[in-house]
Design a protein around this motif. Structure first.
Motif, mmCIF file in Angstrom:
data_model
loop_
_atom_site.group_PDB
_atom_site.id
_atom_site.type_symbol
_atom_site.label_atom_id
_atom_site.label_comp_id
_atom_site.label_asym_id
_atom_site.label_seq_id
_atom_site.Cartn_x
_atom_site.Cartn_y
_atom_site.Cartn_z
ATOM 1 N N VAL A 251 0.863 -1.186 0.000
ATOM 2 C CA VAL A 251 0.000 0.000 0.000
ATOM 3 C C VAL A 251 0.897 1.233 0.000
ATOM 4 N N ILE A 252 0.643 2.136 -0.941
ATOM 5 C CA ILE A 252 1.507 3.314 -1.099
ATOM 6 C C ILE A 252 0.679 4.587 -1.128
ATOM 7 N N GLY A 253 1.149 5.598 -0.422
ATOM 8 C CA GLY A 253 0.559 6.946 -0.495
ATOM 9 C C GLY A 253 1.694 7.928 -0.700
ATOM 10 N N LEU A 254 1.488 8.919 -1.588
ATOM 11 C CA LEU A 254 2.564 9.870 -1.879
ATOM 12 C C LEU A 254 2.188 11.279 -1.435
ATOM 13 N N GLU B 233 1.854 21.130 -1.627
ATOM 14 C CA GLU B 233 1.999 19.733 -1.227
ATOM 15 C C GLU B 233 0.739 18.993 -1.635
ATOM 16 N N VAL C 152 -1.245 15.587 -1.566
ATOM 17 C CA VAL C 152 -1.265 14.359 -0.771
ATOM 18 C C VAL C 152 -2.257 13.372 -1.386
ATOM 19 N N SER C 153 -1.771 12.181 -1.696
ATOM 20 C CA SER C 153 -2.663 11.162 -2.269
ATOM 21 C C SER C 153 -3.315 10.364 -1.160
ATOM 22 N N LYS C 154 -4.367 9.642 -1.502
ATOM 23 C CA LYS C 154 -4.919 8.628 -0.592
ATOM 24 C C LYS C 154 -4.029 7.391 -0.717
ATOM 25 N N PRO C 155 -4.090 6.486 0.247
ATOM 26 C CA PRO C 155 -3.229 5.290 0.166
ATOM 27 C C PRO C 155 -3.794 4.294 -0.852
ATOM 28 N N ASN D 98 5.183 6.981 1.301
ATOM 29 C CA ASN D 98 4.640 6.190 2.413
ATOM 30 C C ASN D 98 4.353 4.773 1.938
ATOM 31 N N VAL D 99 4.906 3.799 2.659
ATOM 32 C CA VAL D 99 4.742 2.402 2.243
ATOM 33 C C VAL D 99 4.335 1.544 3.443
ATOM 34 N N SER D 100 3.351 0.669 3.228
ATOM 35 C CA SER D 100 3.045 -0.372 4.225
ATOM 36 C C SER D 100 2.679 -1.646 3.481
ATOM 37 N N LEU E 105 -5.254 -1.762 6.952
ATOM 38 C CA LEU E 105 -3.982 -1.159 6.532
ATOM 39 C C LEU E 105 -2.891 -1.455 7.554
ATOM 40 N N ARG F 63 2.798 2.170 8.398
ATOM 41 C CA ARG F 63 3.588 2.689 7.274
ATOM 42 C C ARG F 63 4.898 3.302 7.734
ATOM 43 N N GLU G 129 7.650 6.367 6.193
ATOM 44 C CA GLU G 129 7.634 7.490 5.261
ATOM 45 C C GLU G 129 9.074 7.815 4.882
HETATM 46 P P1 ADP Z 1 1.833 12.902 7.726
HETATM 47 O O1 ADP Z 1 1.954 14.379 7.888
HETATM 48 O O2 ADP Z 1 1.786 12.133 8.988
HETATM 49 O O3 ADP Z 1 2.846 12.368 6.767
HETATM 50 P P2 ADP Z 1 -0.206 13.160 5.773
HETATM 51 O O4 ADP Z 1 -1.685 13.108 5.928
HETATM 52 O O5 ADP Z 1 0.440 14.414 5.349
HETATM 53 O O6 ADP Z 1 0.393 12.639 7.121
HETATM 54 O O7 ADP Z 1 0.222 12.057 4.701
HETATM 55 C C1 ADP Z 1 0.014 10.736 4.911
HETATM 56 C C2 ADP Z 1 0.331 10.012 3.614
HETATM 57 O O8 ADP Z 1 0.511 8.642 3.895
HETATM 58 C C3 ADP Z 1 -0.803 10.066 2.601
HETATM 59 O O9 ADP Z 1 -0.297 10.139 1.309
HETATM 60 C C4 ADP Z 1 -1.526 8.743 2.829
HETATM 61 O O10 ADP Z 1 -2.161 8.270 1.664
HETATM 62 C C5 ADP Z 1 -0.406 7.831 3.195
HETATM 63 N N1 ADP Z 1 -0.790 6.719 4.070
HETATM 64 C C6 ADP Z 1 -1.580 6.761 5.139
HETATM 65 N N2 ADP Z 1 -1.700 5.536 5.721
HETATM 66 C C7 ADP Z 1 -0.937 4.688 4.977
HETATM 67 C C8 ADP Z 1 -0.620 3.293 5.057
HETATM 68 N N3 ADP Z 1 -1.098 2.521 6.027
HETATM 69 N N4 ADP Z 1 0.209 2.790 4.116
HETATM 70 C C9 ADP Z 1 0.718 3.546 3.151
HETATM 71 N N5 ADP Z 1 0.456 4.855 3.024
HETATM 72 C C10 ADP Z 1 -0.352 5.435 3.932
#
Ligand code: ADP
Ligand code: MG
Length: 494
Positions: free
Chosen positions: A15-18, A162, A164-167, A206-208, A216, A219, A221
Motif C-alpha cells: 500500500v503506497i501513499g505519496l 503539497e 497528498v494522495s490517498k493510500p 509512504n509504504v506499508s 492497513l 507505514r 515514510e
Molecule cells: P503525515 O503528515 O503524517 O505524513 P499526511 O496526511 O500528510 O500525514 O500524509 C500521509 C500520507 O501517507 C498520505 O499520502 C496517505 O495516503 C499515506 N498513508 C496513510 N496511511 C498509509 C498506510 N497505512 N500505508 C501507506 N500509506 C499510507
C-alpha cells in the motif's frame, strides 16, 4: 492486474501513499516580494520577511493562490473558497522563523480523483486527499567549509504545493504512473516546471504491507525522494524489508526513513517516539484565505488544454492512432513540438491538418524520437530545426522523395545539418515519377526476363516482387512506388 508480493509465508499487498512537493511557478515568494529565480548567488534573494526579521509581516502573493487553484482544477479537485494558514513549529538552522507557514486542517484544495494508465493498457483510479500551500525552508550547505555549515536563504519562503494522495497505490508501477501524471498536469497547467533535478518536485513515499483483505498496515515514510526511479527503488526495498520483518514475527515501526542512493535502500532517520509535535495553530499574522467562485470560474475558463483533452483531439481531428497520441501528449514539450511542426508542415505543403497529421506524428514518434534517443538528447535539443523537419515531410507529401529515401535524407541531415532540399539536390535523390521513363524501363525489364513473365502469368504470383525489385534497382530506389505498381500491374495482368 495482480501486483501481490510473494513472501515466504504467502502473498502480501503493498500500500503506497505519496506526498508530492511541487514548487510553484511565480516571480516572487509566497509571502514576500523576493525573487524565486533558480541558481542565484546564495542569500541574494532574501527579504526581511524571508530572513524572519522581528516585526516583519507576511503578505500573501495572489499569483501563488491562483497557481494552487489552477493545479486543483487541473487535477479535478474540490476548490475551497476559504482556507487557513497555520504555523508548523520546529527548529532548524535553515528555518529562521522557527516555524513554517503551511495549511493543516483547512487546505486550499480538497479531494479529487486521478485516472492513470498502466503499461498493460489498464487504468487505475487514485484518490487525492488535498493540496495545500506552504513555504519552503532555506538550505544548509555542508560542503563549503571544513568545519562550518553555511545557510542559503534564497529558497526560504518560496511557495510549495503539497499534493497528498490517498493510500490507493498498490505497486511501484502505479506510484510511478501517478507521479508522472501529476508532473504532466502541473507542466501543462504552467504551475510547476516539474524539474526534479533542480528540486522543483520531490516526494515523501509512504509504504506499508498487509495480507490481502486485512486492515492497513503500519507505514514508513521515506522523505525527499527526487527521482521517479529512486521512488520505485524505495517502494521495492521497503516492501521487501517490511515483509521480511513481519514474516520473522517482528513489527514495523512507524518511522521516517531516508533513501541512500549508494545502496538503493532506506535507513531509519527518526522513529515515531522522536516525531515532531508541530503544535499547529492558525498564523495570527494572516487572515483566513478567502476568494470567490467567480475567481475560480475565471481561472477555469482560462485553463490551457490538458493532456487528456489534447490526446482526444489528436485522435478525433488529426486521425492519429491512440498509441501515438498518448506518446505525444505524455510530455508537454513533445506535444508542443508536434503541434508546431504540424502547423509548419501544413503551411509548407498546403495540405489540411487531417491529411498530414498521421505522417507528422509517425515521423516525430518514430524517426525523430529514435534519433534523439540514440543521441541522448531531449526534444528541445533536437539538432534538426522545425523548418527543416517540415521541409523533409513536405518533400515526402508532394512526392519528391519516397518514405524510404526520406529516412536516408534524415540521417544525412543529422550528420551534416544541411537542409533536406539541398541534400536531395546534391545527392540526386529526387523520386522518378515520370510515367514515360518508368514505362520504358519496365518494358526493357520484362523483355529481358521473358521466362519469368511467363512463369508469373502461369500463376507464380510471388515473382511480382522480383519485377518491382528490378525497377527499384535500376533507379537506385528512386522510382515512385505507386507509379511502378500501377504500370507493372497494367503490363503483367492487363
Ligand atoms: P503525515 O503528515 O503524517 O505524513 P499526511 O496526511 O500528510 O500525514 O500524509 C500521509 C500520507 O501517507 C498520505 O499520502 C496517505 O495516503 C499515506 N498513508 C496513510 N496511511 C498509509 C498506510 N497505512 N500505508 C501507506 N500509506 C499510507
Ligand atoms: Mg508527511
Amino acid at each position: 492486474m495482480s501486483s501481490l508480493f510473494q513472501g515466504a509465508t504467502g502473498d502480501w499487498e503493498v500500500v503506497i501513499g505519496l506526498e508530492i512537493h511541487a514548487q510553484v511557478i511565480s516571480e516572487s515568494k509566497l509571502f514576500s516580494g523576493a525573487s524565486t529565480k533558480f541558481g542565484a548567488e546564495p542569500n541574494t534573494q532574501v527579504s526581511f520577511v524571508c530572513a524572519a526579521m522581528p516585526g516583519m509581516l507576511p503578505v500573501i502573493n495572489e499569483e501563488c493562490v491562483r497557481q494552487a487553484v489552477r493545479t486543483g482544477l487541473a487535477m479535478g479537485c474540490q476548490i475551497n473558497l476559504r482556507s487557513v494558514f497555520d504555523r508548523k513549529n520546529y527548529f532548524y538552522a535553515d528555518l529562521p522563523q522557527g516555524y513554517q507557514i503551511s495549511q493543516f486542517k483547512d487546505p486550499i484544495v480538497g479531494e479529487g480523483m486521478l485516472t492513470v494508465e498502466l503499461e498493460d493498457g489498464s487504468t487505475k483510479d487514485i484518490g487525492i486527499e488535498r493540496l495545500h500551500l506552504e513555504q519552503d525552508a532555506g538550505k544548509s550547505m555542508h560542503d563549503q567549509h571544513p568545519n562550518m555549515t553555511y545557510v542559503d536563504l534564497n529558497r526560504s519562503g518560496v511557495a510549495l504545493m503539497e499534493i497528498v494522495s490517498k493510500p490507493d497505490m498498490r505497486s511501484a508501477e502505479e506510484a510511478g504512473a501517478y507521479f508522472r501524471k501529476i508532473r504532466s498536469l502541473v507542466r501543462y497547467a504552467g504551475t510547476c516546471d516539474g524539474n526534479m533535478d533542480q528540486g522543483s518536485m520531490r516526494a515523501d513515499v509512504n509504504v506499508s504491507v498487509r495480507r490481502p483483505g486485512q486492515e492497513l498496515g503500519i507505514r514508513t515514510e521515506t522523505k525527499n525522494v527526487n527521482s521517479i526511479r529512486y521512488m520505485m527503488m524505495v517502494i521495492e526495498s521497503e516492501t521487501r524489508r517490511q515483509v521480511d520483518v513481519l514474516e520473522a514475527g517482528g513489527t514495523i515501526n512507524q518511522e521516517t526513513r531516508l533513501f541512500e542512493v549508494a545502496t538503493g535502500t532506506t535507513r531509519t532517520m527518526r522513529s515515531k517516539e522522536e516525531a515532531h509535535d508541530y503544535r499547529y495553530f492558525p498564523d495570527p499574522d494572516l487572515l483566513p484565505l478567502e476568494f470567490t467562485q467567480e475567481l475560480v470560474d475565471e481561472l477555469a475558463a482560462q485553463m490551457p488544454e490538458l493532456a487528456d483533452a489534447k490526446k482526444a483531439r489528436f485522435i478525433k481531428d488529426l486521425h492519429i492512432n491512440a498509441y501515438n497520441a498518448g506518446v505525444l501528449v505524455a510530455e508537454k514539450e513533445s506535444a508542443d513540438y508536434f503541434e508546431t511542426l504540424l502547423s509548419a508542415t501544413v503551411e509548407k505543403s498546403g495540405k489540411a491538418v487531417s491529411e498530414v497529421g498521421t505522417l507528422v506524428s509517425n515521423w516525430v514518434t518514430g524517426d525523430l524520437f529514435g534519433a534523439l534517443k540514440k543521441l541522448g538528447l531531449g526534444i528541445n535539443q533536437s539538432p534538426v530545426s522545425i523548418a527543416h523537419a517540415a521541409e523533409l515531410i513536405t518533400l515526402q507529401i508532394d512526392g519528391t522523395i519516397s518514405g524510404r529515401i526520406a529516412k536516408e535524407v534524415f540521417e544525412n541531415m543529422l550528420e551534416s545539418g544541411k537542409s533536406p532540399e539541398t541534400i536531395v539536390e546534391e545527392k540526386g535523390l529526387r523520386q522518378v515519377s515520370d510515367t514515360g521513363e518508368i514505362e520504358a524501363m519496365i518494358d526493357q525489364i520484362l523483355a529481358a526476363n521473358a521466362d519469368k513473365v511467363e512463369e508469373y502469368r502461369g500463376g507464380k504470383d510471388k515473382l511480382y516482387g522480383f519485377f518491382v525489385g528490378q525497377v527499384m534497382k535500376n533507379t537506385g530506389g528512386k522510382a515512385n512506388p505507386q507509379v511502378v505498381n500501377k504500370l507493372l500491374r497494367q503490363k503483367l495482368d492487363g
